[in-house]
Design a protein around this motif. Sequence first.
Motif, PDB file in Angstrom:
ATOM      1  N   TRP A 285     -31.911 -60.080  28.478  1.00 26.03           N
ATOM      2  CA  TRP A 285     -33.000 -60.892  29.035  1.00 26.03           C
ATOM      3  C   TRP A 285     -34.180 -60.014  29.435  1.00 26.03           C
ATOM      4  CZ3 TRP A 285     -32.359 -64.559  33.873  1.00 26.03           C
ATOM      5  CH2 TRP A 285     -33.470 -65.400  33.949  1.00 26.03           C
ATOM      6  N   SER A 286     -33.888 -58.857  30.020  1.00 22.34           N
ATOM      7  CA  SER A 286     -34.962 -57.985  30.488  1.00 22.34           C
ATOM      8  C   SER A 286     -35.542 -57.110  29.384  1.00 22.34           C
ATOM      9  CB  SER A 286     -34.449 -57.095  31.626  1.00 22.34           C
ATOM     10  OG  SER A 286     -33.382 -56.277  31.165  1.00 22.34           O
ATOM     11  N   GLN A 287     -34.720 -56.689  28.431  1.00 26.71           N
ATOM     12  CA  GLN A 287     -35.181 -55.757  27.402  1.00 26.71           C
ATOM     13  C   GLN A 287     -35.658 -56.448  26.134  1.00 26.71           C
ATOM     14  OE1 GLN A 287     -35.394 -52.322  27.775  1.00 26.71           O
ATOM     15  NE2 GLN A 287     -34.920 -52.793  29.914  1.00 26.71           N
ATOM     16  N   LEU A 288     -35.002 -57.542  25.741  1.00 28.14           N
ATOM     17  CA  LEU A 288     -35.326 -58.213  24.483  1.00 28.14           C
ATOM     18  C   LEU A 288     -35.958 -59.585  24.689  1.00 28.14           C
ATOM     19  CD1 LEU A 288     -32.044 -57.378  22.495  1.00 28.14           C
ATOM     20  CD2 LEU A 288     -34.233 -56.171  22.443  1.00 28.14           C
ATOM     21  N   ALA A 289     -36.124 -59.993  25.933  1.00 31.50           N
ATOM     22  CA  ALA A 289     -36.720 -61.296  26.252  1.00 31.50           C
ATOM     23  C   ALA A 289     -35.912 -62.446  25.658  1.00 31.50           C
ATOM     24  CB  ALA A 289     -38.170 -61.368  25.769  1.00 31.50           C
ATOM     25  N   LEU A 290     -34.597 -62.243  25.560  1.00 28.89           N
ATOM     26  CA  LEU A 290     -33.706 -63.298  25.097  1.00 28.89           C
ATOM     27  C   LEU A 290     -33.111 -63.961  26.331  1.00 28.89           C
ATOM     28  CD1 LEU A 290     -31.889 -61.388  22.192  1.00 28.89           C
ATOM     29  CD2 LEU A 290     -33.899 -62.880  22.061  1.00 28.89           C
TER      30      LEU A 290
END
Length: 372
Positions: A285-290
């Motif tokens: 969520w924080s690194q890939l915006a997934l």
Amino acid sequence: MSTADFQIDDATGGGSVLRLTGDWTTMSLGRTAARLSDGLSGRTIQSVDLSALGRFDTAGALALVQASGLTLPKDAWQSRPEAGRIYDMVETLERKSMPAPRRQASVTRIFARMGHGVHDAAAEFLLSMAFLGRLMAATGNAVRHPGAIRWPAWVSQAERSGLDAMPIIAVTNFFIGAVIAFLGADLLTQFGAGVFAVDLIGVSILRELAVLITAILLAGRSASSFAAEVGSMRMNQEVDAMQVMGVDPFQALVIPRLAAMLVMVPLLTFVGMIAGLFGGLIVTWSQLALGPAFFLQRMVDTPDMFTHMLVGLSKAPVFAIVIAAIGCRQGLAVSGDVESLGRRVTAAVVQAIFAIIFLDAVFALIYLELDI
């Protein structure tokens, strides 16, 4: 207290006169014994002057006996008969003592150590098989007579070895999942396949890492605890007291711990899976915006993800049996000293971790052949 000393003078007739001065005791000898041995090298003692000799004990007598093979004249102790008796006693013991054993060659010692290691490993294997047989018999007896199961002991062990371990297992698996997510995100985004980091996290956590990390933590926590508890009872002869009273130690000590681990290890493995996936979710969520919705949807839509979870959970009961059996087996092998307790606790942790990793590799080969 005066320091021990001596003087060697040449006498008529080719011999020497040994004059002892000061206190020839343990506290005052110092390096006098070494100097005496050097000074008497190649000399023959004709007479001994004891006029300045103070106190005299066995340490002083031993120094005189060991000084270059010194042999004193028979009339040397006429002026100090009490010192002569001490000297005669020490000389008799020293002359009759066995020589130091000859040190074996290095190659011989190496092969001897290897032989002892093989012998100890074979003996440990035989004792483990005997323990396994008794454990199987005790388990069968508990299944046939469930009323004889000590339920309070089982609940207590389940709480101590299972529920109390839940926080550390959840936190550890959370960080393991986060690390896997960091590595997967960094590697896969280089090829434009960052979305597959979710698959990597799911497969690695559900199939291997959650159950493996949980089992290793319990091996270090519960196997050592079982070995220490049962070993302490063994040292205090509580196990012998149980046998005298007609109580089977396996039913009272081993079966409750084994049952507790069989129930709690799968539960803790499932908790570890959830924590690991949550750690991977936070990183993606924080690194890939997934977002979380995409992460969960991807987990649901990925084929065989539920199968991977069942594969991981299927290993948990086997690891539970290994942890409980090795911990209790090492505890029952403790002898009557604290050193044995320490060695057995260490052996319980090492053997449990080794067995877990070995069995995990065996499971991997089996599932690979079954194409699961």
